[in-house]
Write a protein that holds these residues in place. Structure first.
Motif, PDB file in Angstrom:
ATOM      1  N   ARG A  31       0.834  -1.204   0.000  1.00  0.00           N
ATOM      2  CA  ARG A  31       0.000   0.000   0.000  1.00  0.00           C
ATOM      3  C   ARG A  31       0.869   1.255   0.000  1.00  0.00           C
ATOM      4  NH1 ARG A  31      -3.799   1.168   4.926  1.00  0.00           N
ATOM      5  NH2 ARG A  31      -2.006   2.345   5.611  1.00  0.00           N
ATOM      6  N   VAL A  34       2.486   1.656  -3.432  1.00  0.00           N
ATOM      7  CA  VAL A  34       1.485   2.122  -4.400  1.00  0.00           C
ATOM      8  C   VAL A  34       1.195   3.603  -4.172  1.00  0.00           C
ATOM      9  CG1 VAL A  34      -0.930   1.925  -5.109  1.00  0.00           C
ATOM     10  CG2 VAL A  34       0.464  -0.130  -4.846  1.00  0.00           C
ATOM     11  N   ASP A  35       1.058   4.024  -2.928  1.00  0.00           N
ATOM     12  CA  ASP A  35       0.839   5.442  -2.627  1.00  0.00           C
ATOM     13  C   ASP A  35       1.950   6.296  -3.217  1.00  0.00           C
ATOM     14  OD1 ASP A  35      -1.438   4.783  -1.179  1.00  0.00           O
ATOM     15  OD2 ASP A  35      -0.492   5.049   0.787  1.00  0.00           O
ATOM     16  N   VAL A  38       1.678   6.389  -7.125  1.00  0.00           N
ATOM     17  CA  VAL A  38       0.563   7.249  -7.545  1.00  0.00           C
ATOM     18  C   VAL A  38       0.926   8.720  -7.338  1.00  0.00           C
ATOM     19  CG1 VAL A  38      -1.815   7.904  -7.009  1.00  0.00           C
ATOM     20  CG2 VAL A  38      -1.204   5.500  -7.202  1.00  0.00           C
ATOM     21  N   ARG A  69      -2.313  -3.291  -8.249  1.00  0.00           N
ATOM     22  CA  ARG A  69      -2.841  -2.235  -7.369  1.00  0.00           C
ATOM     23  C   ARG A  69      -2.471  -0.845  -7.870  1.00  0.00           C
ATOM     24  NH1 ARG A  69      -2.068  -3.652  -1.034  1.00  0.00           N
ATOM     25  NH2 ARG A  69      -2.387  -5.892  -1.134  1.00  0.00           N
ATOM     26  N   ALA A  70      -1.250  -0.675  -8.338  1.00  0.00           N
ATOM     27  CA  ALA A  70      -0.827   0.634  -8.833  1.00  0.00           C
ATOM     28  C   ALA A  70      -1.648   1.027 -10.060  1.00  0.00           C
ATOM     29  CB  ALA A  70       0.666   0.626  -9.161  1.00  0.00           C
ATOM     30  N   LYS A  72      -4.641   0.002 -10.877  1.00  0.00           N
ATOM     31  CA  LYS A  72      -6.016   0.259 -10.448  1.00  0.00           C
ATOM     32  C   LYS A  72      -6.145   1.646  -9.830  1.00  0.00           C
ATOM     33  CE  LYS A  72      -9.704  -1.425  -7.523  1.00  0.00           C
ATOM     34  NZ  LYS A  72     -10.051  -2.188  -6.356  1.00  0.00           N
ATOM     35  N   ARG A  73      -5.226   1.994  -8.937  1.00  0.00           N
ATOM     36  CA  ARG A  73      -5.274   3.310  -8.296  1.00  0.00           C
ATOM     37  C   ARG A  73      -5.076   4.438  -9.295  1.00  0.00           C
ATOM     38  NH1 ARG A  73      -3.054   4.140  -3.227  1.00  0.00           N
ATOM     39  NH2 ARG A  73      -3.174   6.336  -3.775  1.00  0.00           N
ATOM     40  N   GLU A  76      -8.282   4.873 -11.122  1.00  0.00           N
ATOM     41  CA  GLU A  76      -9.243   5.527 -10.230  1.00  0.00           C
ATOM     42  C   GLU A  76      -8.952   7.019 -10.123  1.00  0.00           C
ATOM     43  OE1 GLU A  76      -8.824   3.332  -6.612  1.00  0.00           O
ATOM     44  OE2 GLU A  76     -10.025   1.649  -7.337  1.00  0.00           O
ATOM     45  N   GLU A  77      -7.694   7.375  -9.974  1.00  0.00           N
ATOM     46  CA  GLU A  77      -7.320   8.789  -9.870  1.00  0.00           C
ATOM     47  C   GLU A  77      -7.639   9.541 -11.152  1.00  0.00           C
ATOM     48  OE1 GLU A  77      -6.122  10.605  -7.336  1.00  0.00           O
ATOM     49  OE2 GLU A  77      -6.107   8.919  -5.952  1.00  0.00           O
TER      50      GLU A  77
END
Length: 80
Positions: A31, A34-35, A38, A69-70, A72-73, A76-77
């Motif tokens: 997480r 990924v943060d 992003v 996950r990256a 997907k985020r 989403e962003e």
């Protein structure tokens, strides 16, 4: 607030530094990574570095999870 929240925040905020993350399973490494990715993608100063970004994991499964996950985020962003 989690005990290591300040360290997590530093990881996602200090984009001009290389970071090594060592932590137990389930501690939030993916997480936090990924943060960071992003945040780099959304920052015009660091966006150009993404093609050169290297993230090393111990297993292919972890690499796949991180990649999924990256992406997907980022999608989403882009849509928010």
């Amino acid at each position: 607030m989690e005990v290591d929240q300040d360290q997590r925040d530093r990881m996602s905020e200090r984009l001009n530094a290389n970071i090594a993350v060592r932590a137990a399973a389930g501690s939030g490494k993916t997480r936090s990574t990924v943060d960071r990715i992003v945040r780099m993608a959304l920052d015009p100063v660091y966006r150009d570095f993404l093609p050169q970004l290297v993230v090393v994991t111990y297993t292919n499964a972890a690499a796949d999870e991180l990649r999924t996950r990256a992406r997907k985020r980022l999608i989403e962003e882009h849509h928010s």
